[in-house]
Motif scaffolding. Structure first.
Motif, mmCIF file in Angstrom:
data_model
loop_
_atom_site.group_PDB
_atom_site.id
_atom_site.type_symbol
_atom_site.label_atom_id
_atom_site.label_comp_id
_atom_site.label_asym_id
_atom_site.label_seq_id
_atom_site.Cartn_x
_atom_site.Cartn_y
_atom_site.Cartn_z
ATOM 1 N N VAL A 168 -26.906 52.077 -105.468
ATOM 2 C CA VAL A 168 -26.297 50.650 -105.824
ATOM 3 C C VAL A 168 -27.598 49.685 -105.391
ATOM 4 O O VAL A 168 -27.955 48.787 -106.227
ATOM 5 C CB VAL A 168 -25.155 50.318 -105.447
ATOM 6 C CG1 VAL A 168 -24.937 48.634 -105.247
ATOM 7 C CG2 VAL A 168 -23.854 51.061 -106.113
ATOM 8 N N ALA A 169 -28.307 49.862 -104.219
ATOM 9 C CA ALA A 169 -29.031 49.018 -103.925
ATOM 10 C C ALA A 169 -30.392 48.963 -104.663
ATOM 11 O O ALA A 169 -31.301 47.918 -105.043
ATOM 12 C CB ALA A 169 -29.523 49.273 -102.217
ATOM 13 N N MET A 170 -30.845 50.256 -105.278
ATOM 14 C CA MET A 170 -31.922 50.441 -105.988
ATOM 15 C C MET A 170 -31.758 49.870 -107.447
ATOM 16 O O MET A 170 -32.869 49.270 -108.037
ATOM 17 C CB MET A 170 -32.022 51.828 -106.209
ATOM 18 C CG MET A 170 -32.693 52.699 -105.141
ATOM 19 S SD MET A 170 -32.723 54.633 -104.954
ATOM 20 C CE MET A 170 -34.000 54.651 -106.333
ATOM 21 N N ARG A 171 -30.445 49.994 -107.943
ATOM 22 C CA ARG A 171 -30.191 49.469 -109.247
ATOM 23 C C ARG A 171 -30.171 47.525 -109.083
ATOM 24 O O ARG A 171 -30.700 46.849 -110.287
ATOM 25 C CB ARG A 171 -28.799 49.548 -109.842
ATOM 26 C CG ARG A 171 -28.834 51.155 -110.275
ATOM 27 C CD ARG A 171 -27.667 51.431 -111.119
ATOM 28 N NE ARG A 171 -26.534 51.219 -110.404
ATOM 29 C CZ ARG A 171 -25.564 52.312 -110.032
ATOM 30 N NH1 ARG A 171 -26.379 53.513 -109.852
ATOM 31 N NH2 ARG A 171 -24.580 51.937 -109.315
ATOM 32 N N THR A 172 -29.781 47.184 -107.993
ATOM 33 C CA THR A 172 -29.805 45.796 -107.808
ATOM 34 C C THR A 172 -31.288 45.120 -107.714
ATOM 35 O O THR A 172 -31.408 43.899 -108.208
ATOM 36 C CB THR A 172 -28.899 45.133 -106.727
ATOM 37 O OG1 THR A 172 -29.450 45.969 -105.414
ATOM 38 C CG2 THR A 172 -27.396 45.586 -106.484
ATOM 39 N N ARG A 173 -32.119 46.004 -107.506
ATOM 40 C CA ARG A 173 -33.463 45.731 -107.492
ATOM 41 C C ARG A 173 -34.389 46.102 -108.833
ATOM 42 O O ARG A 173 -35.617 46.081 -108.737
ATOM 43 C CB ARG A 173 -34.316 46.424 -106.265
ATOM 44 C CG ARG A 173 -33.851 45.884 -104.891
ATOM 45 C CD ARG A 173 -34.076 46.770 -103.880
ATOM 46 N NE ARG A 173 -33.958 46.085 -102.508
ATOM 47 C CZ ARG A 173 -32.670 46.053 -101.530
ATOM 48 N NH1 ARG A 173 -31.519 46.644 -102.542
ATOM 49 N NH2 ARG A 173 -32.623 45.455 -100.561
ATOM 50 N N GLY A 174 -33.403 46.276 -109.639
ATOM 51 C CA GLY A 174 -34.157 46.519 -111.099
ATOM 52 C C GLY A 174 -34.424 48.035 -111.249
ATOM 53 O O GLY A 174 -35.196 48.167 -112.267
ATOM 54 N N PHE A 175 -34.228 48.855 -110.372
ATOM 55 C CA PHE A 175 -34.893 50.214 -110.695
ATOM 56 C C PHE A 175 -34.007 50.842 -111.563
ATOM 57 O O PHE A 175 -32.817 50.801 -111.860
ATOM 58 C CB PHE A 175 -34.816 51.086 -109.279
ATOM 59 C CG PHE A 175 -35.149 52.406 -109.506
ATOM 60 C CD1 PHE A 175 -36.587 52.683 -109.767
ATOM 61 C CD2 PHE A 175 -34.239 53.604 -109.440
ATOM 62 C CE1 PHE A 175 -36.850 54.009 -109.663
ATOM 63 C CE2 PHE A 175 -34.543 54.805 -109.678
ATOM 64 C CZ PHE A 175 -35.797 55.167 -109.692
ATOM 65 N N GLN A 176 -34.751 51.571 -112.574
ATOM 66 C CA GLN A 176 -34.143 52.277 -113.523
ATOM 67 C C GLN A 176 -34.728 53.805 -113.544
ATOM 68 O O GLN A 176 -35.946 53.788 -113.628
ATOM 69 C CB GLN A 176 -34.360 52.000 -115.096
ATOM 70 C CG GLN A 176 -33.269 50.783 -115.335
ATOM 71 C CD GLN A 176 -33.639 49.883 -116.679
ATOM 72 O OE1 GLN A 176 -34.137 50.592 -117.446
ATOM 73 N NE2 GLN A 176 -32.774 49.048 -116.915
ATOM 74 N N MET A 177 -33.877 54.842 -113.462
ATOM 75 C CA MET A 177 -34.484 56.019 -113.400
ATOM 76 C C MET A 177 -35.232 56.817 -114.533
ATOM 77 O O MET A 177 -34.465 56.793 -115.635
ATOM 78 C CB MET A 177 -33.316 57.112 -112.881
ATOM 79 C CG MET A 177 -33.898 58.527 -112.509
ATOM 80 S SD MET A 177 -35.056 58.612 -111.456
ATOM 81 C CE MET A 177 -36.143 60.020 -111.551
ATOM 82 N N ARG A 178 -36.550 56.905 -114.780
ATOM 83 C CA ARG A 178 -37.226 57.337 -115.657
ATOM 84 C C ARG A 178 -38.081 58.593 -115.360
ATOM 85 O O ARG A 178 -38.499 58.868 -114.003
ATOM 86 C CB ARG A 178 -38.045 56.494 -116.375
ATOM 87 C CG ARG A 178 -37.400 55.116 -116.957
ATOM 88 C CD ARG A 178 -38.302 54.495 -117.680
ATOM 89 N NE ARG A 178 -37.487 53.010 -118.430
ATOM 90 C CZ ARG A 178 -37.257 51.947 -117.760
ATOM 91 N NH1 ARG A 178 -37.784 51.758 -116.718
ATOM 92 N NH2 ARG A 178 -36.643 51.144 -118.606
ATOM 93 N N ALA A 179 -38.269 59.502 -116.165
ATOM 94 C CA ALA A 179 -39.201 60.800 -115.885
ATOM 95 C C ALA A 179 -40.573 60.295 -115.924
ATOM 96 O O ALA A 179 -41.349 60.989 -116.563
ATOM 97 C CB ALA A 179 -38.968 61.812 -116.917
#
Length: 253
Positions: A168-179
């Motif tokens: 949740v903390a990573m997503r609120t900082r705009g992180f999106q998991m990509r390869a």
């Protein structure tokens, strides 16, 4: 600290009233016997027996199906590979030969896996885990091993909750998991942070347990009482498993 841990409700059934010591001993003997089966028919009967006991235990159908599917997936590679790798009569589909012996061997592995899964779900679904572990301790399983298993089970939920908070903390900082290299690096950092937090919590828990007088001895408030029905159920299930093994090893060989 919040521990996201809850016991599943235990449905009222004859298996829920079976003394956990006798039930655990019977299940271990049954699993050992099922693992020794070689032929498809005894393995199919073992699966039918396990599924009948699940129905008798009145466990939720969706909960049972979702977990039996996992056991089926564990045996799926054997079912997909053995028909094409074992010799024997079968069918020729173009250049591919499908062996009847390989197909029955793969189905046997699938049935054994599902039968063992049924008994694992019986142990989990008909008694709280701490009660089953206390029964294991009564059956002379080392207390340290029982304690480690119980702590590992409890704190798995805590680490999963920590991981959820990190995501949740990573997503609120705009992180999106990509390869990408950045995505794998961020995932590695999050995993490292989770392991560090887990280690710190383990140190705090160990210190708190020592402050409360913990000396490594497993203590429980669970009480066990053997009834004639417990012994009869144990003997009946053991006899059925022994009959399946004899059928498989002496009659079908």
């Amino acid at each position: 600290m919040t521990l996201a841990f809850r016991h599943r409700p235990i449905p009222d059934s004859p298996l829920a009233h079976w003394d956990a010591r006798w039930k655990l001993a019977a299940a271990l003997l049954a699993v050992s016997g099922f693992a020794a089966l070689d032929h498809l028919l005894p393995a199919a009967v073992a699966f039918a027996l396990g599924f009948f006991l699940l129905v008798l235990a009145r466990l939720p159908g969706g909960w049972v199906r979702s977990r039996l599917i996992l056991f089926a997936f564990s045996a799926l590679p054997f079912l997909l590979v053995l028909p094409f790798t074992l010799d024997g009569p079968g069918w020729d589909i173009g250049p591919v030969h499908v062996s009847l012996h390989g197909l029955t061997a793969g189905l046997g592995v699938l049935c054994r896996s599902l039968a063992i899964g049924c008994f694992a779900l019986l142990l989990i679904g008909t008694a709280p885990l701490h009660h089953t572990l206390a029964a294991a301790h009564k059956l002379k399983v080392p207390g340290l091993l029982v304690q480690l298993t119980l702590l590992a089970y409890r704190y798995t939920f805590l680490l999963a909750e920590e991981m959820r908070r990190l995501r949740v903390a990573m997503r609120t900082r705009g992180f999106q998991m990509r390869a990408t290299r950045h995505g794998y690096r961020a995932l590695g950092h999050a995993t490292g942070a989770l392991l560090v937090r887990g280690s710190e919590r383990a140190d705090h828990v160990a210190a708190a347990m020592r402050c409360r007088g913990f000396d490594g001895t497993f203590h429980t408030l669970s009480r066990f009482r053997t009834t004639p029905a417990d012994i009869i159920s144990f003997v009946a299930l053991t006899a059925v498993v022994a009959a399946l093994v004899i059928w498989d090893r002496l009659v079908l060989d």
